[in-house]
Structures are given as structure tokens and as C-alpha cells.
Design an enzyme around this catalytic site. Sequence first.
Site, PDB file in Angstrom:
ATOM      1  N   ARG A  54     -50.844 -35.487 -19.847  1.00  0.00           N
ATOM      2  CA  ARG A  54     -51.894 -34.579 -19.354  1.00  0.00           C
ATOM      3  C   ARG A  54     -51.549 -34.120 -17.936  1.00  0.00           C
ATOM      4  O   ARG A  54     -52.002 -33.084 -17.470  1.00  0.00           O
ATOM      5  CB  ARG A  54     -53.268 -35.253 -19.412  1.00  0.00           C
ATOM      6  CG  ARG A  54     -54.385 -34.372 -18.891  1.00  0.00           C
ATOM      7  CD  ARG A  54     -55.759 -34.611 -19.513  1.00  0.00           C
ATOM      8  NE  ARG A  54     -56.090 -35.990 -19.753  1.00  0.00           N
ATOM      9  CZ  ARG A  54     -56.412 -36.882 -18.824  1.00  0.00           C
ATOM     10  NH1 ARG A  54     -56.452 -36.528 -17.544  1.00  0.00           N
ATOM     11  NH2 ARG A  54     -56.697 -38.115 -19.155  1.00  0.00           N
ATOM     12  N   TYR A 106     -59.856  -7.425 -17.630  1.00  0.00           N
ATOM     13  CA  TYR A 106     -59.837  -8.120 -18.909  1.00  0.00           C
ATOM     14  C   TYR A 106     -61.255  -8.602 -19.238  1.00  0.00           C
ATOM     15  O   TYR A 106     -61.848  -9.387 -18.490  1.00  0.00           O
ATOM     16  CB  TYR A 106     -58.857  -9.290 -18.876  1.00  0.00           C
ATOM     17  CG  TYR A 106     -58.824 -10.036 -20.172  1.00  0.00           C
ATOM     18  CD1 TYR A 106     -58.247  -9.484 -21.300  1.00  0.00           C
ATOM     19  CD2 TYR A 106     -59.408 -11.292 -20.287  1.00  0.00           C
ATOM     20  CE1 TYR A 106     -58.236 -10.154 -22.508  1.00  0.00           C
ATOM     21  CE2 TYR A 106     -59.400 -11.971 -21.496  1.00  0.00           C
ATOM     22  CZ  TYR A 106     -58.809 -11.398 -22.598  1.00  0.00           C
ATOM     23  OH  TYR A 106     -58.817 -12.057 -23.778  1.00  0.00           O
ATOM     24  N   ASP A 179     -54.002 -11.095 -11.436  1.00  0.00           N
ATOM     25  CA  ASP A 179     -53.715 -11.272 -12.860  1.00  0.00           C
ATOM     26  C   ASP A 179     -52.634 -10.248 -13.186  1.00  0.00           C
ATOM     27  O   ASP A 179     -52.894  -9.046 -13.256  1.00  0.00           O
ATOM     28  CB  ASP A 179     -54.990 -11.031 -13.681  1.00  0.00           C
ATOM     29  CG  ASP A 179     -54.761 -11.203 -15.182  1.00  0.00           C
ATOM     30  OD1 ASP A 179     -53.600 -11.128 -15.634  1.00  0.00           O
ATOM     31  OD2 ASP A 179     -55.760 -11.389 -15.909  1.00  0.00           O
ATOM     32  N   LYS A 204     -49.303 -13.129 -23.861  1.00  0.00           N
ATOM     33  CA  LYS A 204     -48.947 -11.717 -23.987  1.00  0.00           C
ATOM     34  C   LYS A 204     -47.436 -11.549 -23.804  1.00  0.00           C
ATOM     35  O   LYS A 204     -46.692 -12.093 -24.579  1.00  0.00           O
ATOM     36  CB  LYS A 204     -49.765 -10.903 -22.987  1.00  0.00           C
ATOM     37  CG  LYS A 204     -51.266 -11.269 -22.987  1.00  0.00           C
ATOM     38  CD  LYS A 204     -51.985 -10.943 -24.283  1.00  0.00           C
ATOM     39  CE  LYS A 204     -53.373 -11.554 -24.384  1.00  0.00           C
ATOM     40  NZ  LYS A 204     -54.268 -11.249 -23.298  1.00  0.00           N
TER      41      LYS A 204
END
Length: 381
Positions: A54, A106, A179, A204
Site C-alpha cells: 500500500r 473535466y 490537470d 487516457k
Amino acid sequence: MDKNDGLAPETISAQALGQIDKATGGVTPAIHLSTTFVRDHDYQLLHPEHSYSRDENATYHAAEKVLTKLEGAADALLFSSGMAAAMAVIQSLKPGDHIVAPKVMYWGLRHWMTESCKHWGIQLDFFDSSDPDSLSKTVRAGKTKLIWMETPCNPTWDIIDIKEAAGIAKNIGARLAVDSTVATPVLTQPLKYGADIVVHSATKYLNGHCDVLAGVTLCAKKDDFWEKICEIRLHTGAVLGSLEAWLLQRSLRTLFLRVRQSSQSAMAIAEHFEGHPRIKSVLYPGLASHPGHDVAKRQMQGGFGGMLSLRVNGDAETALDIVKRCAVFTRATSLGGVESLIEHRYSIEGENSPIPKDLLRLSIGIEAVEDLIADLEQALA
Ligand SMILES: *Cc1c(COP(=O)(O)O)cnc(C)c1O
């Protein structure tokens, strides 16, 4: 000297920094599936950097190192999705802090940012990315801690000047987070223009094959804010699986070819359909008619990206009728894959959407551009 120093980004990407499987000599790195790591008889970790997945895993590092280099960053962290990567940045703020973000961005993130900020007592205001003065009017000196931006901005592909936004952020003591999902490090490196944080939905272009959900957050320097972001990934457990991390480093090897082909085809499609009798306007930053063209020319290198939107003459019904007739374009949401997608954003976002009903969003893949143009021509006939 690092053997990768001085190498072009294309080489770094194709060779994934020359990372191999040291145990076998395999030319690609191994996939480390282990979630936990051995201690010796003296209770010391065999490899002090690896304890529990983790936190750290060598397979995450393989992709993180390549991305760090491509963005010119100080560090990178993979996340289980672009949303997780972005929200780790937002969650690193404190109640009472003020954030600004673009009105058009977005959709999923705008929605969740709004909800979360309400819940956590963070103040959020939106600026208009189509108005160059709007950002400086929306920030509040001393109060604004984060400027969030996206460029090109989904789905109008408005361009925000990163350097200018970084200047505004610096003046008021805020951080700038970009972003950069749509631009990718192939076309823009926001840190070079003064951004503090870069975020990608790696789902993407970075992965590029519509088969991995992933995100990445990168920093210009490893400061307290970055520590907080690292802590959030560790404790919320928003890590990527090792298989997905491995697929991502594999996909990054073709990033430059894919992004350049998509950009080149998007440019050809934008030029072809500008002035088409059934098209009201083509939104693409590569066109001289686009209001962000001059800034895009300065801030993007080697292309304007693979995303464009067509506003058709007519209403939602007209737009949906065109989508219905497409045969080469795939009707689906998302972007940045090798296959071209077409989408009617308004239908997805619903009544409160600021997106015009006549807008079709295209994600251009790497098919022969003649096939894509012919498909749209027959759909518009
Ligand atoms: C898709 C996308 C996101 C969200 O990423 P996920 O990987 O779907 O969580 C964030 N920003 C932009 C610009 C995107 O296109």
C-alpha cells in the site's frame, strides 16, 4: 552520471529508462505482485524501501520513474485513477482554505470537487477559462491556497496560460496544480512554466489503450504539501494494482508515437471540417480561429493534442443523429485511446451541464485519418 542524462524524452519513453529485470536479465522489468516483504532474523527488512505494497512497490516505481523524468518533476505517485490522483491534492488542503478552478473542466472532477469542498469546509470558486482576466479576479490574496486548472480544457479546449497562472499563484502565496491529461508531457510540461503540481488521468493518453484505470500526481519539489499527498495515498489506499502499473510502463513506451499521430490527425480533421456547411464551429486549439491558439502555440510543442469538438448546426437531436450514423468512430465516453471515440457530452452530463447541446466531442486515435474523415463526412451527409 545517470546513463539517461542527456537522452531525449522519446528515448527515455521507448526504453522506460532502460529498466530491466535484474534477476533474470529480462529486457522488461518484472511484475512484483507481493503485497508484503520479508524481514531477516534480526527483524530488519531485506530491502528497507519495501515493506508493504500500500506504501511502496517496485512495479509502481518503474512507471513513476519514467513519468518523473518526462515531466521534469521531483517525484511522482501513481494512483488507482485520475480522480484519486486529483482528490489527493484537494484533500491536502485545510478547512477554510480557498480554491479556484475553471468553470468548464473535466465534469466528474468538477462535480466531486464541489461536493467534497462543501463537506470539508473548503471554499471553492470557479473562473471562466475563456476570459483571460477571470482568474486574477477570482483569486483572493492570502486566502486562496490552490489554483486548479486544466489545459486544454474539456470539452471546449480553451487554453489557459500556465506561466501566467503560475505568476498569479506565486503573487498570492497559492500553489498551482495543472490537470495535464489532454496535453500529456509530449506536448506540454507544466512544471517548466512554474506549476507546482501536475495531475494526469493515466487512463487516457499515458496508458492509451482503454484497458487500465490509473492516475498520477507529480510535484516540482518534495515539500510538506507533497508529504501530505504521499500520506493520503498511503492511508486511503488509492494505489494501483501491480499488473496495471506494469501495463502503464509498457504503454508509456509508445506514448510519443501515439500522441503525435493523434495530434496530427486531429489537426487534419479540424482543418477539413472548419467551414463545412453542417458545422457551426470546430473547437481545436491548433486552428488560428481558436481564441487560445496563440497561447497554445507558445505552451504546446509539436502539436495541439488529439481532442477536438464539433458544434453542429442544429440541436441535440441533430447531433445525436450524426453520432448514430458513425461507423468507424466508436460511440463511447473517455479519451486518449488508440481508437477514435465520439461522444455527445450533453447527454452524459444532463440538464445542469454548461456544455452546448450541439457539441460533439471527438477523441482522435491512430487510425488512418482518411477513414476518420470519410466516416464523419458520411455521417454529416
Ligand atoms: C478522465 C479524466 C479525469 C478522471 O480520471 P479517471 O482516470 O477517469 O479517474 C480527470 N481529468 C481529466 C481531464 C480527464 O479526462
